[in-house]
Design an enzyme around this catalytic site. Structure first.
Site, PDB file in Angstrom:
ATOM      1  N   ASP A 139      -9.973 -19.971  60.669  1.00 42.43           N
ATOM      2  CA  ASP A 139     -10.862 -20.172  59.513  1.00 42.43           C
ATOM      3  C   ASP A 139     -12.114 -19.291  59.586  1.00 42.43           C
ATOM      4  O   ASP A 139     -12.589 -18.960  60.668  1.00 42.43           O
ATOM      5  CB  ASP A 139     -11.263 -21.656  59.452  1.00 42.43           C
TER       6      ASP A 139
ATOM      7  N   ARG B  40     -12.996 -10.931  49.722  1.00 39.52           N
ATOM      8  CA  ARG B  40     -12.421 -11.890  50.680  1.00 39.52           C
ATOM      9  C   ARG B  40     -11.188 -11.321  51.375  1.00 39.52           C
ATOM     10  O   ARG B  40     -10.920 -11.626  52.545  1.00 39.52           O
ATOM     11  CB  ARG B  40     -12.073 -13.204  49.969  1.00 39.52           C
TER      12      ARG B  40
ATOM     13  N   ASN C 241      -3.825 -24.310  50.121  1.00 39.06           N
ATOM     14  CA  ASN C 241      -4.410 -22.991  49.847  1.00 39.06           C
ATOM     15  C   ASN C 241      -3.880 -22.347  48.560  1.00 39.06           C
ATOM     16  O   ASN C 241      -4.446 -21.345  48.091  1.00 39.06           O
ATOM     17  CB  ASN C 241      -4.227 -22.038  51.037  1.00 39.06           C
ATOM     18  N   TRP C 242      -2.842 -22.918  47.939  1.00 43.10           N
ATOM     19  CA  TRP C 242      -2.363 -22.416  46.639  1.00 43.10           C
ATOM     20  C   TRP C 242      -3.411 -22.609  45.550  1.00 43.10           C
ATOM     21  O   TRP C 242      -3.295 -22.044  44.471  1.00 43.10           O
ATOM     22  CB  TRP C 242      -1.069 -23.124  46.227  1.00 43.10           C
TER      23      TRP C 242
ATOM     24  N   ARG D 278     -13.177 -30.216  61.019  1.00 47.73           N
ATOM     25  CA  ARG D 278     -12.124 -31.061  60.451  1.00 47.73           C
ATOM     26  C   ARG D 278     -10.787 -30.403  60.729  1.00 47.73           C
ATOM     27  O   ARG D 278     -10.715 -29.223  61.082  1.00 47.73           O
ATOM     28  CB  ARG D 278     -12.335 -31.259  58.946  1.00 47.73           C
ATOM     29  N   LEU D 279      -9.719 -31.190  60.519  1.00 49.53           N
ATOM     30  CA  LEU D 279      -8.367 -30.691  60.794  1.00 49.53           C
ATOM     31  C   LEU D 279      -7.723 -30.039  59.581  1.00 49.53           C
ATOM     32  O   LEU D 279      -6.779 -29.251  59.733  1.00 49.53           O
ATOM     33  CB  LEU D 279      -7.474 -31.832  61.301  1.00 49.53           C
TER      34      LEU D 279
ATOM     35  N   GLU E 147      -7.167 -32.142  72.424  1.00 41.09           N
ATOM     36  CA  GLU E 147      -8.614 -31.944  72.574  1.00 41.09           C
ATOM     37  C   GLU E 147      -9.047 -31.004  71.457  1.00 41.09           C
ATOM     38  O   GLU E 147      -8.384 -29.996  71.187  1.00 41.09           O
ATOM     39  CB  GLU E 147      -8.934 -31.300  73.932  1.00 41.09           C
TER      40      GLU E 147
HETATM   41  C1  IPE Z   1      -7.613 -24.445  56.742  1.00 46.69           C
HETATM   42  O1  IPE Z   1      -8.714 -23.773  56.277  1.00 46.69           O
HETATM   43  C2  IPE Z   1      -6.360 -23.654  56.482  1.00 46.69           C
HETATM   44  C3  IPE Z   1      -6.249 -22.410  57.204  1.00 46.69           C
HETATM   45  C4  IPE Z   1      -7.101 -21.899  58.055  1.00 46.69           C
HETATM   46  C5  IPE Z   1      -5.045 -21.669  56.929  1.00 46.69           C
HETATM   47  P1  IPE Z   1      -9.329 -24.053  54.826  1.00 46.69           P
HETATM   48  O2  IPE Z   1     -10.454 -23.113  54.681  1.00 46.69           O
HETATM   49  O3  IPE Z   1      -8.257 -24.018  53.803  1.00 46.69           O
HETATM   50  O4  IPE Z   1      -9.816 -25.567  54.971  1.00 46.69           O
HETATM   51  P2  IPE Z   1     -10.966 -26.359  54.218  1.00 46.69           P
HETATM   52  O5  IPE Z   1     -10.708 -26.203  52.739  1.00 46.69           O
HETATM   53  O6  IPE Z   1     -12.259 -25.752  54.628  1.00 46.69           O
HETATM   54  O7  IPE Z   1     -10.830 -27.764  54.700  1.00 46.69           O
HETATM   55  C1  IPE Z   2      -9.092 -18.906  56.549  1.00 44.95           C
HETATM   56  O1  IPE Z   2     -10.267 -18.345  56.096  1.00 44.95           O
HETATM   57  C2  IPE Z   2      -7.864 -18.262  55.973  1.00 44.95           C
HETATM   58  C3  IPE Z   2      -7.135 -19.104  55.015  1.00 44.95           C
HETATM   59  C4  IPE Z   2      -7.421 -20.324  54.712  1.00 44.95           C
HETATM   60  C5  IPE Z   2      -5.994 -18.505  54.378  1.00 44.95           C
HETATM   61  P1  IPE Z   2     -10.946 -18.795  54.742  1.00 44.95           P
HETATM   62  O2  IPE Z   2     -10.434 -17.923  53.659  1.00 44.95           O
HETATM   63  O3  IPE Z   2     -10.777 -20.255  54.530  1.00 44.95           O
HETATM   64  O4  IPE Z   2     -12.457 -18.451  55.031  1.00 44.95           O
HETATM   65  P2  IPE Z   2     -13.727 -19.291  54.589  1.00 44.95           P
HETATM   66  O5  IPE Z   2     -13.537 -20.678  55.128  1.00 44.95           O
HETATM   67  O6  IPE Z   2     -13.751 -19.261  53.092  1.00 44.95           O
HETATM   68  O7  IPE Z   2     -14.874 -18.573  55.228  1.00 44.95           O
HETATM   69 MG    MG Z   3     -11.877 -21.844  55.124  1.00 46.36          MG
END
Ligand code: IPE
Ligand code: IPE
Ligand code: MG
Length: 240
Positions: A18, A31, A66-67, A192-193, A205
């Site tokens: 992330d 992005r 993520n969709w 968070r998970l 952990e």
């Molecule tokens: C979790 O990250 C999914 C991936 C890293 C692929 P997100 O950026 O989608 O999670 P949230 O929305 O912050 O919880």
């Molecule tokens: C994780 O990075 C990658 C995916 C979820 C695909 P993010 O795109 O969620 O990056 P932030 O959280 O917006 O910085």
């Molecule tokens: Mg993210």
């Protein structure tokens, strides 16, 4: 890592990759540039895990949620995946271990699905690390899928409903046959998970780190492993 720390290595590491978007934003880049750098980091860190003797690495690349992102961003992520799969086709290296994709690949473009099937077949049974790439993965969807399969087995009379136990559920998950996740690392500062490995990470952990994924270096993995080694894992017992 120090040699004497080896016995304390987790067998299975999960990483929530992330912070790509924030990394790009800080540089006034689109992005997609963050995702591109994040994909490079994935290559570096998966090789590093292999080199230090990690048996299983699961990386969260794209969630079932993520969709919701703009189509342009989704397309950029899928194109990075396409580049990675092409690269694997060109340089196939036995040392790279087993590559698996976990999650529902059905909605992906056909060329990606074919390449995924091909790379999974080609790397199956290799010695060394197993890398699971969680793509269109969600822990809840994975559990629902396992429950559906267990229900089908019961309805068809192959098992009785009371044969549904933890071992059976484990065997119906994408990670069937793999050990549970010992350590989940989430860079980017979020704690968070986000639907990652809900079943397999029941006793993992958790290590949350402030670094953004595109900046994550082997030294950061070492720091997470040192933190892991300081933890006392009790699994509900009273420890030693
Ligand atoms: C979790 O990250 C999914 C991936 C890293 C692929 P997100 O950026 O989608 O999670 P949230 O929305 O912050 O919880
Ligand atoms: C994780 O990075 C990658 C995916 C979820 C695909 P993010 O795109 O969620 O990056 P932030 O959280 O917006 O910085
Ligand atoms: Mg993210």
């Amino acid at each position: 890592m120090q040699q004497d720390a080896t016995p304390l290595l987790p067998r299975h590491i999960g990483i929530i990759m992330d912070g790509n978007g924030r990394w790009a934003k800080r540089r006034s880049l689109p992005r997609s540039a963050g995702h591109r750098q994040g994909a490079r980091t994935f290559r570096t860190i998966s090789r590093y895990c292999r080199d230090i003797g990690i048996e299983y690495l699961t990386v969260y690349a794209f969630s079932t949620e993520n969709w919701k992102r703009p189509q342009e961003e989704i397309d950029a992520i899928m194109n990075l995946l396409r580049d990675y799969l092409n690269e694997l086709e060109r340089h196939s290296d036995e040392d790279e271990g087993v590559l698996r994709f976990i999650g529902d690949t059905a909605p992906l473009a056909e060329d990606l699905r074919l390449r995924i099937d091909e790379v999974q077949a080609r790397t199956a049974g290799r010695p060394g690390i197993t890398v699971n790439i969680a793509l269109n993965y969600g822990g809840r969807a994975e559990i629902v899928r396992a429950v559906q399969r267990a229900a089908e087995l019961a309805v068809s009379g192959e098992i009785s409903p009371d044969a549904v136990d933890e071992a059976l559920v484990n065997s119906l998950l994408y990670t069937a046959g793999q050990p549970p996740v010992d350590l989940i690392i989430r860079p980017s500062g979020e704690q968070r998970l986000s639907n990652f490995m809900l079943w397999q990470g029941a006793y993992a952990e958790l290590v949350f780190m402030d670094v953004l994924w595109p900046d994550f270096a082997p030294a950061d993995l070492d720091r997470a492993l040192e933190e892991y080694q300081r933890r006392s894992r009790r699994f509900g017992g009273i420890g030693s």
